[in-house]
Design a protein around this motif. Structure first.
Motif: not given
Length: 622
Positions: A41-45, A507-511, A580-582
């Motif tokens: 998935v595309r993300c800012e990084q 939700i488990w999201w940020d790592g 999640s992109p993290i």
């Protein structure tokens, strides 16, 4: 909290620690065969790439990541999360491949893909007959459809899930409301937007949150998922075949509280092919409604309340459990699908087992092996039913809106966090196997929402809260006070005016190992210092079901062990799966390989949606 109370809580947990966690025979269990689940998935990084760790992998399994055949990582990825960030600019379509010594998985990311999510184009139904009273809203306008609850299942045996989508008409109604509704439709889509089929449940299935509970799972072990749900005369399957009498119309034309309701006519339970939508087997729904007055009213508000669940009742094969009623009489019927016919395994009826089991059901349910015998039990609100259909226990605390499966962090013994509407019993934590109450916060009002998740790292285990606790509780029942508060802000005696933590989804999201909060198209993280949740991400889409504000689905559908969010755009022409992109340093098996978690995903669309929960503790200090 006095010393005796603390001693009592400690004694219960000490006793609980003697019990081991669920003893599933995973070697022989008939479970899904998932592939690597690669997603990009595309993300800012740049581009975030993640993939599944499977139970057959070693903890140090090495992975290599390729983009259009070019290796991206310098050394094999054998430590840390199953996650990789590609910081190269994306100017053309990119095929991301993750390889091991035993195989590979890929994901094609389009150059024009949106930031943060995977788009799935969908097409709303359009009512064909404008003269039908069900195809008009309350004000006479034409009915429209919005994407509603979703589920997932692998329909073709390739190890990748497809999406099952229920369409909600704009005149769908709660059971308490009279009136006609438009037909309910269920679609199946691949992630690329290809629609495999559409099923029309017909005029004799009413639209609303409590009518259509659909179970998606590979019930017969052939590697391909089926869908099972309640049907009626006039249901049209995915190949255009009609069940029963296509002309039958059982909707009441009587004025008053019965107008538009379906209170008569045959009722069916149908198995549909997940790949084609074809109805491959139909039997009678058990129990039949009979005289609606026998369920507690004269207008089918109580008789037409349904629940459903997937459960491993013999410890090996998945069963479909379809239910009816929870305000008064409560019935559960277990079915086994062998690929040819539905075989009834057992039938539980509160009318037969005793008054203690009447009126104890919630708008949702949980299945898990709570007594460590390798077989699933069913927590049905304030009561539980054993794997053989016999009564397990009833607390007698009655109906509620929310129900959570909570694992004790040291032993993984399972507990239930339940809330109640009766303006008396409030919220309670109990042993899931025995019903013994660990602690209870009574309330003289309807406690409509409750939540359980590990959101505060300074206290062991999951935190518990509800609209009746006025604040957070630790797993041992102690109040958790944000810094700088006196405790008066967390008053158990009434709904707090200052406590505003969401009681919706998690939700488990940020790592990290803490769970985040998911509500009203936002992902937020709890701050222990302030007692508030700060928004991490605002999702570009719409949640469902009015004040309930649920995503279409939240589950570990693709990628690493963390969860994705599936929601719709405003026009219901697209589903959006947020990934999640993290980066995460943690490496866990795909959550969908845990039986209680997978079962709770299958039942997430049932009644008032609740978040999926594993059968073991996943959080800080594990």
């Amino acid at each position: 909290m006095n010393k005796f109370y603390l001693f009592l809580v400690a004694s219960i947990f000490e006793s609980a620690s003697l019990h081991a966690q669920a003893h599933y025979d995973t070697e022989h269990m008939q479970t899904e065969k998932l592939n690597r689940g690669v997603v990009a998935v595309r993300c800012e990084q740049g581009v975030a790439v993640s993939w599944r760790l499977l139970p057959t992998d070693s903890r140090s399994q090495a992975f290599n990541v390729f983009r259009n055949g070019v290796k991206l990582n310098r050394k094999p990825l054998s430590k840390g999360g199953t996650f990789f960030m590609d910081t190269h600019p994306l100017s053309t379509d990119a095929l991301y491949t993750v390889r091991t010594s035993t195989g590979e998985g890929s994901w094609l990311l389009k150059a024009n893909s949106p930031m943060g999510y995977l788009p799935i184009d969908i097409t709303p139904p359009v009512p064909a007959d404008s003269t039908d009273p069900g195809n008009r809203n309350y004000d006479g306008s034409r009915v429209t459809y919005s994407a509603n609850d979703c589920s997932v299942g692998d329909v073709d045996g390739d190890g990748q899930y497809e999406v099952f989508l229920k369409w909600d008409p704009s005149n769908s109604r709660d059971n308490s409301m009279a009136g006609f509704t438009a037909n309910v439709y269920i679609d199946c889509y691949r992630f690329d937007g290809t629609r495999l089929w559409r099923i029309n449940l017909g005029r004799n299935i009413r639209a609303g949150a409590h009518y259509t509970q659909f179970l998606v799972y590979d019930f017969d072990g052939d590697g391909k998922a089926e869908m099972i749900c309640k049907t009626a005369d006039g249901t049209v399957d995915g190949e255009g075949n009609t069940l029963g009498d296509a002309t039958a119309d059982y909707r009441s034309r009587q004025p008053g509280n019965t107008y538009g309701r379906v209170m008569s006519g045959p009722e069916y339970l149908t198995v549909f092919s997940g790949l084609t939508g074809k109805a491959i087997y139909t039997t009678n729904y058990v129990p039949e409604r009979g005289d609606v007055r026998s369920w507690g009213d004269d207008h089918a508000n109580r008789s037409e309340r349904y629940l459903a669940a997937v459960a491993y009742l013999d410890g090996v094969h998945p069963s479909a459990v379809f239910c009816r009623g929870y305000y008064t009489r409560s019935c559960l019927c277990a079915w086994h699908w062998n690929g040819k016919e539905l075989q009834q395994q057992w039938f539980f009826d509160s009318n037969q087992v005793g008054a203690a089991y009447a009126g104890q059901g919630n708008h949702n349910l949980r299945t898990a092996d709570v007594d460590s015998d390798g077989k699933d039990e069913i927590t049905y609100g304030a009561m539980a039913v054993d794997d053989d259909g016999s009564p397990l226990y009833s607390t007698g605390m009655g109906h509620g809106d929310a129900l959570h499966l909570v694992a004790e962090p040291k032993t993984n013994r399972l507990f239930i966090w339940d809330v109640h509407e009766n303006r008396r019993d409030g919220s309670e934590l109990r042993d899931a196997a025995t019903g013994k109450v660990v602690f209870q916060i009574k309330a003289p009002f309807d406690v409509g929402r409750g939540m359980a998740a590990d959101i505060d790292p300074s206290h062991p285990g999951e935190e518990l809260w509800s609209s009746g606790t006025g604040g957070l509780l630790s797993f041992s029942g102690q109040r958790i006070m944000p810094e700088g508060t006196t405790g008066q802000e967390n008053d158990y005696s009434r709904p707090s005016q200052r406590f505003r933590l969401s009681c919706n989804f998690a939700i488990w999201w940020d790592g990290d190992l803490l769970r985040e909060l998911l509500d009203r198209a936002t992902i937020s993280k709890y701050d222990p210092a302030t007692g508030r949740a700060n928004v991490l991400l605002r999702l570009n889409g719409v949640f469902n079901n009015g004040t309930k504000q649920n995503p279409c689905l939240s589950a570990d559908v693709l990628g690493d062990w963390r969860e994705e969010v599936l929601l719709r755009n405003a026009g219901s022409t697209q589903l959006r799966l947020y990934v999640s992109p993290i980066p995460t340093p943690y490496r866990f098996n795909c959550l969908m390989t845990d039986p209680p978690y997978r079962e709770s995903v299958a039942a997430e669309n049932v009644g008032y949606n609740q978040p999926p929960e594993p059968g073991y503790y996943l959080g800080t200090g594990m």
